[in-house]
Design an enzyme around this catalytic site. Structure first.
Site, PDB file in Angstrom:
ATOM      1  N   ARG A 245       0.826  -1.208   0.000  1.00  0.00           N
ATOM      2  CA  ARG A 245       0.000   0.000   0.000  1.00  0.00           C
ATOM      3  C   ARG A 245       0.866   1.266   0.000  1.00  0.00           C
ATOM      4  O   ARG A 245       0.565   2.230  -0.697  1.00  0.00           O
ATOM      5  CB  ARG A 245      -0.947   0.016   1.197  1.00  0.00           C
ATOM      6  CG  ARG A 245      -1.877   1.215   1.174  1.00  0.00           C
ATOM      7  CD  ARG A 245      -2.819   1.209   2.380  1.00  0.00           C
ATOM      8  NE  ARG A 245      -4.003   1.955   2.056  1.00  0.00           N
ATOM      9  CZ  ARG A 245      -5.091   1.488   1.472  1.00  0.00           C
ATOM     10  NH1 ARG A 245      -5.146   0.224   1.134  1.00  0.00           N
ATOM     11  NH2 ARG A 245      -6.120   2.246   1.220  1.00  0.00           N
TER      12      ARG A 245
ATOM     13  N   HIS B 120     -10.640   0.786  -0.636  1.00  0.00           N
ATOM     14  CA  HIS B 120     -11.036   1.201   0.705  1.00  0.00           C
ATOM     15  C   HIS B 120      -9.771   1.417   1.530  1.00  0.00           C
ATOM     16  O   HIS B 120      -8.728   0.841   1.229  1.00  0.00           O
ATOM     17  CB  HIS B 120     -11.906   0.106   1.337  1.00  0.00           C
ATOM     18  CG  HIS B 120     -12.633   0.540   2.557  1.00  0.00           C
ATOM     19  ND1 HIS B 120     -12.053   0.523   3.805  1.00  0.00           N
ATOM     20  CD2 HIS B 120     -13.897   1.004   2.730  1.00  0.00           C
ATOM     21  CE1 HIS B 120     -12.928   0.957   4.698  1.00  0.00           C
ATOM     22  NE2 HIS B 120     -14.059   1.256   4.073  1.00  0.00           N
ATOM     23  N   TYR B 121      -9.857   2.209   2.584  1.00  0.00           N
ATOM     24  CA  TYR B 121      -8.677   2.452   3.419  1.00  0.00           C
ATOM     25  C   TYR B 121      -8.320   1.253   4.289  1.00  0.00           C
ATOM     26  O   TYR B 121      -7.190   1.126   4.755  1.00  0.00           O
ATOM     27  CB  TYR B 121      -8.846   3.708   4.283  1.00  0.00           C
ATOM     28  CG  TYR B 121      -9.959   3.616   5.303  1.00  0.00           C
ATOM     29  CD1 TYR B 121      -9.745   3.067   6.564  1.00  0.00           C
ATOM     30  CD2 TYR B 121     -11.238   4.079   4.996  1.00  0.00           C
ATOM     31  CE1 TYR B 121     -10.768   2.975   7.488  1.00  0.00           C
ATOM     32  CE2 TYR B 121     -12.266   3.998   5.916  1.00  0.00           C
ATOM     33  CZ  TYR B 121     -12.025   3.446   7.159  1.00  0.00           C
ATOM     34  OH  TYR B 121     -13.043   3.354   8.074  1.00  0.00           O
ATOM     35  N   ARG B 122      -9.257   0.352   4.516  1.00  0.00           N
ATOM     36  CA  ARG B 122      -8.969  -0.842   5.310  1.00  0.00           C
ATOM     37  C   ARG B 122      -8.219  -1.857   4.465  1.00  0.00           C
ATOM     38  O   ARG B 122      -8.346  -1.881   3.243  1.00  0.00           O
ATOM     39  CB  ARG B 122     -10.260  -1.460   5.832  1.00  0.00           C
ATOM     40  CG  ARG B 122     -10.904  -0.627   6.888  1.00  0.00           C
ATOM     41  CD  ARG B 122     -12.070  -1.342   7.517  1.00  0.00           C
ATOM     42  NE  ARG B 122     -12.647  -0.508   8.559  1.00  0.00           N
ATOM     43  CZ  ARG B 122     -13.934  -0.390   8.794  1.00  0.00           C
ATOM     44  NH1 ARG B 122     -14.801  -1.061   8.062  1.00  0.00           N
ATOM     45  NH2 ARG B 122     -14.366   0.382   9.765  1.00  0.00           N
TER      46      ARG B 122
END
EC number: 3.1.15.-
Length: 190
Positions: free
Chosen positions: A124, A139-141
């Site tokens: 990431r 998504h940020y997760r």
């Protein structure tokens, strides 16, 4: 009062439950100087069934970049054939991001599905640096299989970890990570 869990997703449907599995091979782990060499992507559903294996792209880099890889990368990328594939590739970083973005948009809506993989927080960081438009689609997760591995070693030491080949090529690493999570699903999350 209801005990039904609530979700922050605008709509819960099968498409919103997908996982975006990504693996990168890089010249090292120093975000200030290292770069992406290879990227693969696989989309699964919530049950870890493969919906589609996406592109597996090797990005062209100069001999100067390859010469400055750390010793581990020189050895392992040399053995796996990745170094030679990078030299021979005609795909630029910009082209790779465009191809990957088209693929992920075909299967997911922006900001809904998480990035999945092994130690995927490292991937990431490099995606945010080198492929920000792709990274922002996710998504940020994240779903990080290595977290489950580390917790299992501590809480369930009697459950053996799944064996992996560790070939250090992007698509193979994703396939092994999916199988590893399937294994934890039936042994740890039973």
């Amino acid at each position: 009062m209801s005990t039904t869990p609530t979700y922050n997703h605008p709509v819960i449907n099968e498409r919103s439950k997908r996982m975006v599995w990504v693996d990168l091979e890089m010249t090292g782990l120093d975000i200030s100087k290292d770069v992406i060499l290879e990227m693969a992507i696989v989309i699964t559903d919530a049950e870890l069934n493969v919906i589609e294996k996406g592109p597996n792209l090797v990005i062209h880099r100069s001999d100067e970049v390859l010469k400055n890889m750390n010793d581990w990368c020189i050895e392992h990328h040399g053995k796996s054939g990745l170094t030679e594939d990078v030299r021979n590739s005609k795909i630029s970083l910009e082209e790779a991001e465009k191809i990957m973005l088209e693929f992920v948009r075909k299967h997911t809506d922006k900001g809904i599905c998480p990035l999945a993989g092994n130690t995927v927080h490292e991937d990431r960081r490099f995606l945010l640096k080198e492929m920000p438009t792709f990274a922002e689609h996710l998504h940020y997760r994240i779903i990080d299989v290595s977290t489950i591995k580390e917790l299992s070693r501590r809480w369930y030491p009697y459950i053996p970890s799944p064996k992996k080949v560790c070939g250090h090529r992007a698509l193979q690493d994703i396939e092994e990570s999916i199988e590893e999570l399937k294994s934890y699903r039936v042994t740890v999350f039973k």
